[in-house]
Motif scaffolding. Structure first.
Motif, PDB file in Angstrom:
ATOM      1  N   GLY A 357      -4.369  23.283 -36.245  1.00 11.77           N
ATOM      2  CA  GLY A 357      -5.488  22.499 -36.760  1.00 11.77           C
ATOM      3  C   GLY A 357      -5.930  22.857 -38.152  1.00 11.77           C
ATOM      4  N   ASP A 358      -5.356  23.925 -38.723  1.00 13.09           N
ATOM      5  CA  ASP A 358      -5.724  24.300 -40.091  1.00 13.09           C
ATOM      6  C   ASP A 358      -4.845  23.643 -41.135  1.00 13.09           C
ATOM      7  OD1 ASP A 358      -3.500  25.693 -39.204  1.00 13.09           O
ATOM      8  OD2 ASP A 358      -3.919  27.474 -40.432  1.00 13.09           O
ATOM      9  N   LEU A 359      -3.900  22.796 -40.691  1.00 11.20           N
ATOM     10  CA  LEU A 359      -2.987  22.142 -41.626  1.00 11.20           C
ATOM     11  C   LEU A 359      -3.446  20.702 -41.878  1.00 11.20           C
ATOM     12  CD1 LEU A 359       0.453  23.326 -40.204  1.00 11.20           C
ATOM     13  CD2 LEU A 359      -0.812  24.270 -42.144  1.00 11.20           C
ATOM     14  N   PRO A 360      -3.759  20.352 -43.120  1.00 12.00           N
ATOM     15  CA  PRO A 360      -4.226  18.987 -43.399  1.00 12.00           C
ATOM     16  C   PRO A 360      -3.197  17.918 -43.054  1.00 12.00           C
ATOM     17  CG  PRO A 360      -3.855  20.216 -45.443  1.00 12.00           C
ATOM     18  CD  PRO A 360      -3.788  21.193 -44.329  1.00 12.00           C
ATOM     19  N   ALA A 361      -1.907  18.240 -43.179  1.00 10.49           N
ATOM     20  CA  ALA A 361      -0.860  17.254 -42.893  1.00 10.49           C
ATOM     21  C   ALA A 361      -0.907  16.800 -41.444  1.00 10.49           C
ATOM     22  CB  ALA A 361       0.511  17.835 -43.212  1.00 10.49           C
ATOM     23  N   VAL A 362      -1.327  17.677 -40.551  1.00 12.43           N
ATOM     24  CA  VAL A 362      -1.408  17.325 -39.122  1.00 12.43           C
ATOM     25  C   VAL A 362      -2.490  16.274 -38.910  1.00 12.43           C
ATOM     26  CG1 VAL A 362      -1.980  18.211 -36.826  1.00 12.43           C
ATOM     27  CG2 VAL A 362      -0.505  19.548 -38.365  1.00 12.43           C
ATOM     28  N   HIS A 363      -3.657  16.481 -39.504  1.00 11.36           N
ATOM     29  CA  HIS A 363      -4.760  15.523 -39.343  1.00 11.36           C
ATOM     30  C   HIS A 363      -4.453  14.215 -40.069  1.00 11.36           C
ATOM     31  CE1 HIS A 363      -7.366  18.528 -37.461  1.00 11.36           C
ATOM     32  NE2 HIS A 363      -6.853  19.387 -38.332  1.00 11.36           N
ATOM     33  N   SER A 364      -3.789  14.306 -41.215  1.00 16.06           N
ATOM     34  CA  SER A 364      -3.419  13.091 -41.935  1.00 16.06           C
ATOM     35  C   SER A 364      -2.440  12.260 -41.115  1.00 16.06           C
ATOM     36  CB  SER A 364      -2.791  13.468 -43.280  1.00 16.06           C
ATOM     37  OG  SER A 364      -2.324  12.328 -43.953  1.00 16.06           O
ATOM     38  N   ALA A 365      -1.446  12.923 -40.504  1.00 16.37           N
ATOM     39  CA  ALA A 365      -0.467  12.198 -39.682  1.00 16.37           C
ATOM     40  C   ALA A 365      -1.140  11.560 -38.476  1.00 16.37           C
ATOM     41  CB  ALA A 365       0.636  13.143 -39.229  1.00 16.37           C
ATOM     42  N   LEU A 366      -2.103  12.273 -37.869  1.00 18.79           N
ATOM     43  CA  LEU A 366      -2.841  11.694 -36.737  1.00 18.79           C
ATOM     44  C   LEU A 366      -3.648  10.492 -37.209  1.00 18.79           C
ATOM     45  CD1 LEU A 366      -3.769  11.668 -33.818  1.00 18.79           C
ATOM     46  CD2 LEU A 366      -5.481  13.409 -34.394  1.00 18.79           C
ATOM     47  N   ALA A 378     -11.584   6.499 -35.215  1.00 18.74           N
ATOM     48  CA  ALA A 378     -10.895   7.752 -34.917  1.00 18.74           C
ATOM     49  C   ALA A 378     -10.013   8.173 -36.092  1.00 18.74           C
ATOM     50  CB  ALA A 378     -10.061   7.616 -33.644  1.00 18.74           C
ATOM     51  N   ALA A 379      -9.376   7.190 -36.723  1.00 20.77           N
ATOM     52  CA  ALA A 379      -8.536   7.496 -37.884  1.00 20.77           C
ATOM     53  C   ALA A 379      -9.373   8.077 -39.017  1.00 20.77           C
ATOM     54  CB  ALA A 379      -7.813   6.244 -38.350  1.00 20.77           C
ATOM     55  N   ILE A 380     -10.535   7.497 -39.244  1.00 16.99           N
ATOM     56  CA  ILE A 380     -11.415   7.981 -40.316  1.00 16.99           C
ATOM     57  C   ILE A 380     -11.800   9.436 -40.070  1.00 16.99           C
ATOM     58  CG2 ILE A 380     -13.711   7.719 -41.342  1.00 16.99           C
ATOM     59  CD1 ILE A 380     -13.354   4.652 -40.830  1.00 16.99           C
ATOM     60  N   LYS A 381     -12.095   9.786 -38.819  1.00 20.27           N
ATOM     61  CA  LYS A 381     -12.460  11.179 -38.498  1.00 20.27           C
ATOM     62  C   LYS A 381     -11.303  12.131 -38.787  1.00 20.27           C
ATOM     63  CE  LYS A 381     -15.913  10.047 -34.958  1.00 20.27           C
ATOM     64  NZ  LYS A 381     -16.283  10.137 -33.519  1.00 20.27           N
ATOM     65  N   SER A 382     -10.076  11.683 -38.487  1.00 26.92           N
ATOM     66  CA  SER A 382      -8.915  12.529 -38.781  1.00 26.92           C
ATOM     67  C   SER A 382      -8.747  12.704 -40.285  1.00 26.92           C
ATOM     68  CB  SER A 382      -7.649  11.921 -38.171  1.00 26.92           C
ATOM     69  OG  SER A 382      -7.693  11.972 -36.762  1.00 26.92           O
ATOM     70  N   TYR A 383      -8.926  11.625 -41.032  1.00 28.05           N
ATOM     71  CA  TYR A 383      -8.822  11.741 -42.490  1.00 28.05           C
ATOM     72  C   TYR A 383      -9.947  12.607 -43.050  1.00 28.05           C
ATOM     73  CZ  TYR A 383      -5.387   7.917 -42.365  1.00 28.05           C
ATOM     74  OH  TYR A 383      -4.287   7.144 -42.127  1.00 28.05           O
ATOM     75  N   TRP A 398      -5.287  12.231 -53.467  1.00 29.16           N
ATOM     76  CA  TRP A 398      -5.552  10.792 -53.579  1.00 29.16           C
ATOM     77  C   TRP A 398      -5.019  10.032 -52.372  1.00 29.16           C
ATOM     78  CZ3 TRP A 398      -1.959   6.949 -53.425  1.00 29.16           C
ATOM     79  CH2 TRP A 398      -0.627   7.291 -53.630  1.00 29.16           C
ATOM     80  N   VAL A 399      -3.914  10.512 -51.797  1.00 30.82           N
ATOM     81  CA  VAL A 399      -3.318   9.822 -50.653  1.00 30.82           C
ATOM     82  C   VAL A 399      -4.299   9.753 -49.494  1.00 30.82           C
ATOM     83  CG1 VAL A 399      -1.425   9.842 -48.993  1.00 30.82           C
ATOM     84  CG2 VAL A 399      -1.002  10.544 -51.365  1.00 30.82           C
ATOM     85  N   LEU A 400      -5.033  10.829 -49.285  1.00 30.11           N
ATOM     86  CA  LEU A 400      -6.002  10.868 -48.180  1.00 30.11           C
ATOM     87  C   LEU A 400      -7.153   9.892 -48.433  1.00 30.11           C
ATOM     88  CD1 LEU A 400      -6.120  14.734 -47.624  1.00 30.11           C
ATOM     89  CD2 LEU A 400      -4.847  13.029 -46.304  1.00 30.11           C
ATOM     90  N   PHE A 401      -7.638   9.856 -49.666  1.00 33.93           N
ATOM     91  CA  PHE A 401      -8.710   8.904 -49.985  1.00 33.93           C
ATOM     92  C   PHE A 401      -8.226   7.466 -49.820  1.00 33.93           C
ATOM     93  CE2 PHE A 401     -10.324  12.517 -52.721  1.00 33.93           C
ATOM     94  CZ  PHE A 401     -11.465  12.751 -51.957  1.00 33.93           C
ATOM     95  N   TYR A 402      -7.014   7.211 -50.239  1.00 28.75           N
ATOM     96  CA  TYR A 402      -6.456   5.864 -50.121  1.00 28.75           C
ATOM     97  C   TYR A 402      -6.317   5.462 -48.654  1.00 28.75           C
ATOM     98  CZ  TYR A 402      -2.919   2.138 -50.509  1.00 28.75           C
ATOM     99  OH  TYR A 402      -2.222   0.960 -50.410  1.00 28.75           O
ATOM    100  N   ALA A 403      -5.746   6.349 -47.837  1.00 29.28           N
ATOM    101  CA  ALA A 403      -5.557   6.043 -46.418  1.00 29.28           C
ATOM    102  C   ALA A 403      -6.899   5.866 -45.717  1.00 29.28           C
ATOM    103  CB  ALA A 403      -4.752   7.155 -45.756  1.00 29.28           C
ATOM    104  N   ARG A 404      -7.852   6.745 -46.027  1.00 25.62           N
ATOM    105  CA  ARG A 404      -9.169   6.612 -45.404  1.00 25.62           C
ATOM    106  C   ARG A 404      -9.865   5.344 -45.873  1.00 25.62           C
ATOM    107  NH1 ARG A 404     -13.432  11.469 -45.970  1.00 25.62           N
ATOM    108  NH2 ARG A 404     -13.581  10.650 -48.102  1.00 25.62           N
ATOM    109  N   GLY A 405      -9.665   4.993 -47.140  1.00 22.98           N
ATOM    110  CA  GLY A 405     -10.260   3.765 -47.655  1.00 22.98           C
ATOM    111  C   GLY A 405      -9.756   2.541 -46.919  1.00 22.98           C
TER     112      GLY A 405
END
Length: 572
Positions: A357-366, A378-383, A398-405
Motif C-alpha cells: 500500500g505504500d506504492l503509488p503505482a498500486v493505487h493508480s492501477a486500482l 471509488a476510482a477517485i479515492k484510489s487516485y 501529471w498522469v494522476l491528476f489527468y486520470a483523476r480529472g
C-alpha cells in the motif's frame, strides 16, 4: 531458417481462416490446423496439432521445425530439445533448432559444445552467437579468449555498446570490478548502461568498490523519486556498513541468459515483432528461472499476443516475498482486465493495496481498473491515495491528476475535474491528451471558447495524427461559428478514424452548417451504422442522429433550446 507462420495460400484456399474443425483427421489437416493455431499465437493448440502431424511422419523436417517452434514459444524447451536433435542428425539446417540446442548446451553448462558450434548462416545471428561464445569461454575457464572475443565483436559496427556492456558484466562476474566500472565510466556500454538493469548492475559494482555514495547518486540521477522494493533494498544495502553483493551475473550460464534477455529487450524496443522477441525471452527464462525481468517481459509479450492465460500463469510464478512481486501482480491484473475479468483484476489490486500500500503505482492501477468499471467515486479515492504517495517533484505526477480529472468529470464534478486538468498542465504544459480533454470539456460547456481553441490547437500541433484531437479542433471551430474552417478539420478527423460514430456525426453537423445537407445526412447514416449498442461509455447519441435525419439539425437545435445555426451558403 525459422519459418514464417503467417497464413499460407493453401490455408486461405481451404477456407481455414474461419473456425477450425475440432479434430483434424489427416496428416495435412493436423499440420494446417497447427499453422492456423500458430497464426493466432495459440501455442498450446499449435503444439498439439503439429505433434499429431509429426506422429504420422516423424522425419518430416517441416513438421519437426514447426513443433520445435511451438514448444519453444510455450517455454517447454525440454520437449523441443530431442526434436532439435533429430533435425541435427538429419543434417537439416534450422535456426530454431540451433537456438534450442544452444539453450540446451548452456543449461547443461556444456561450454565446449557451445564453442564447437559452427559460426555460419545457420546460427542464431552473429551478435548473439558471438556473445554466447564469449561467455562460453568464461565458463570453460579461458578469460583471455573471452576478452579477445568481446574485443573482436566490439570492432564491428552496430552493437558495440551492448558488446562492451556484456564485457563489463563478464569482468564483474570474475571479480574485476575496476575493469567493469572503467567501461561504464567511459560510457562505452552505450544505451544498455542506461537501462534499469544496467543502472542496478553498475550500482552493485560501485558498491563492491566501496563507492557507495557514487552508487546512491547514480540511482537518484537515474530513477529520481521513483521507487520500488528492489530499488529500496539496494539503497538500504548501500546505506549500510556491510558489503554489497554483485548479484546481476554470477556465472557464465547466467551471462548467456543475459545475452538472450538483452536482445529480446532491444528487439522489443525497436518494435521488431513480439513473436520473435518471445523466443529469446523464453530462452533467458529457461537458463535462469530467477530472471524476473525476463519473466515480466515474457508475460508482457504473451499479453500483446492475446495469450492472457499464459501471461497470467507466467506472472503467478513470482513468489510473494520477491521484490518484483508487486510488478508481477500489476501485470496479472492488467492481463485479467484484457481477458474480460475486471472483477478479478480489481480483487488482485485491492489485495495488493494491503500488501504494498505504500506504492503509488498500486493505487493508480486500482483507480484505472475502477474507472473502467464506471466506479467513479471509488476510482477517485484510489487516485487521491496515489497523489498523496507521489512526490511533488515527480514529473509523472501529471498522469494522476489527468486520470483523476477524468473520473471527476464523469462523476459530474466538473469543477474538480478542471482543477485537476489544470494541475496536470502546470506539470506538463503541452501534454496533448490533457489539452484536448480540458479544451473539449470547455467547448461542451460553452465556456472560454477562445482558450479552448488555443488548447486544442496546441494539442493538434503536438499530436497531428490523433483523429480524436483533430475532431476536437473541428468541433470547437464549429461551436465558434467558423464552419468553413471546421470542414477541413472534421474531414481530416474522419480520415484518421473512419468508423468512429461521434466523429462522423460531427462531420454531418458541420456539413449541415455550410449548406451541404445531403452530405450531412450521409454522414449521420454512417455514424448510426458505427454505433455499438454495447458500448456504454460512447458519447454517440443514435436517437439524436435519427431525429436529425427526420427533421434536420435546425429543428433539433430548436427542440433542444440551443442557439440556431447561422448557416452559410453551400460550399463545394
Amino acid at each position: 531458417m525459422i519459418r514464417n507462420l503467417f497464413l499460407s495460400a493453401s490455408v486461405i484456399a481451404l477456407g481455414l481462416t474461419s473456425a477450425m474443425p475440432v479434430a483434424a483427421q489427416s496428416m495435412s489437416g493436423s499440420y494446417l490446423a497447427g499453422r492456423h493455431a500458430a497464426v493466432r499465437s495459440d501455442f498450446a493448440e499449435a503444439a498439439k496439432y503439429y505433434g499429431q502431424a509429426l506422429a504420422r511422419d516423424t522425419q518430416n523436417p517441416e513438421f519437426l521445425e514447426s513443433t520445435i517452434l511451438a514448444y519453444l514459444s510455450l517455454g517447454d524447451i525440454a520437449k523441443a530439445l530431442p526434436l532439435a536433435g533429430v533435425l541435427e542428425a538429419r543434417n537439416q539446417r534450422s535456426q530454431v533448432a540451433y537456438l534450442v540446442q544452444t539453450a540446451g548446451m548452456a543449461q547443461d553448462e556444456n561450454f565446449e559444445g557451445l564453442l564447437a558450434q559452427p559460426a555460419d548462416e545457420a546460427g542464431i545471428g552473429p551478435w548473439i552467437d558471438g556473445l554466447v561464445k564469449a561467455w562460453a569461454h568464461i565458463g570453460a575457464g579461458d578469460m583471455t579468449a573471452a576478452i579477445k572475443q568481446f574485443d573482436d565483436l566490439s570492432q564491428e559496427p552496430g552493437m558495440q555498446g551492448y558488446v562492451l556492456y556484456h564485457k563489463a558484466l563478464a569482468l564483474a562476474s570474475v571479480g574485476d570490478y575496476e575493469g567493469a566500472e572503467a567501461i561504464f565510466a567511459e560510457n562505452l556500454a552505450g544505451s544498455a548502461a542506461q537501462t534499469r538493469r544496467g543502472v542496478i548492475a553498475r550500482a552493485e559494482i560501485l558498491g563492491q568498490l566501496d563507492r557507495k555514495d557514487d552508487a546512491l547518486s547514480l540511482i537518484t540521477a537515474s530513477f529520481g523519486d521513483t521507487t520500488d522494493p528492489e530499488l529500496d533494498a539496494l539503497v538500504t544495502a548501500l546505506q549500510g556498513d556491510g558489503p554489497v553483493s554483485f548479484t546481476h551475473i554470477q556465472n557464465a550460464k547466467a551471462g548467456i541468459a543475459e545475452v538472450f534477455f538483452t536482445f529480446a529487450a532491444v528487439l522489443r524496443n525497436e518494435s521488431a515483432g513480439d513473436y520473435y522477441v518471445l523466443l529469446y525471452a523464453r530462452v533467458a527464462r529457461f537458463l535462469r528461472p530467477d530472471h524476473i525481468d525476463a519473466l515480466l517481459l515474457t508475460a508482457d509479450l504473451l499479453e500483446s499476443l492475446g495469450q492472457y492465460d499464459l501471461a497470467i500463469k507466467e506472472l503467478q510464478a513470482v513468489p510473494a516475498d520477491d521484490p518484483a512481486y508487486h510488478a508481477a501482480e500489476l501485470g496479472r491484473a492488467a492481463a485479467l482486465r484484457q481477458s474480460d475479468k475486471p472483477d478479478q483484476a480489481v480483487e488482485v489490486l485491492q489485495q495488493l493495496t494491503r500488501s504494498h500500500g505504500d506504492l503509488p503505482a498500486v493505487h493508480s492501477a486500482l483507480g484505472d481498473a475502477l474507472r473502467a468499471q464506471d466506479a467513479w467515486e471509488a476510482a477517485i479515492k484510489s487516485y487521491d491515495r496515489a497523489v498523496e504517495l507521489t512526490s511533488e517533484t515527480n514529473p509523472q505526477r501529471w498522469v494522476l491528476f489527468y486520470a483523476r480529472g477524468i473520473a471527476e468529470e464523469r462523476s459530474g464534478d466538473g469543477e474538480g475535474a478542471e482543477k485537476d486538468f489544470r494541475a496536470a498542465l502546470e506539470i506538463n504544459p503541452e501534454q496533448p491528451q490533457v489539452l484536448n480533454y480540458l479544451g473539449y470539456s470547455l467547448v461542451e460547456q460553452g465556456r472560454n471558447l477562445d482558450e479552448a481553441l488555443n488548447m486544442i490547437e496546441r494539442a493538434v500541433a503536438a499530436s497531428p495524427d490523433s483523429g480524436y484531437i483533430v475532431d476536437s479542433l473541428g468541433w470547437v471551430l464549429y461551436r465558434l461559428g467558423r464552419y468553413e474552417e471546421a470542414v477541413d478539420q472534421m474531414e481530416r478527423a474522419v480520415e484518421l478514424i473512419a468508423v468512429d460514430p461521434v466523429v462522423n456525426d460531427h462531420l454531418g453537423d458541420v456539413y449541415w452548417a455550410v449548406g451541404r445537407e445531403r452530405e450531412a445526412e450521409f454522414q449521420w447514416r454512417r455514424a448510426l451504422s458505427f454505433v455499438d449498442p454495447d458500448d456504454a461509455d460512447s458519447e454517440a447519441d443514435p436517437d439524436r442522429m435519427r431525429r436529425k435525419l427526420e427533421a434536420g439539425l435546425d429543428v433539433v437545435l430548436q427542440e433542444e433550446g440551443a442557439d440556431p445555426l447561422t448557416k452559410v451558403s453551400a460550399g463545394k
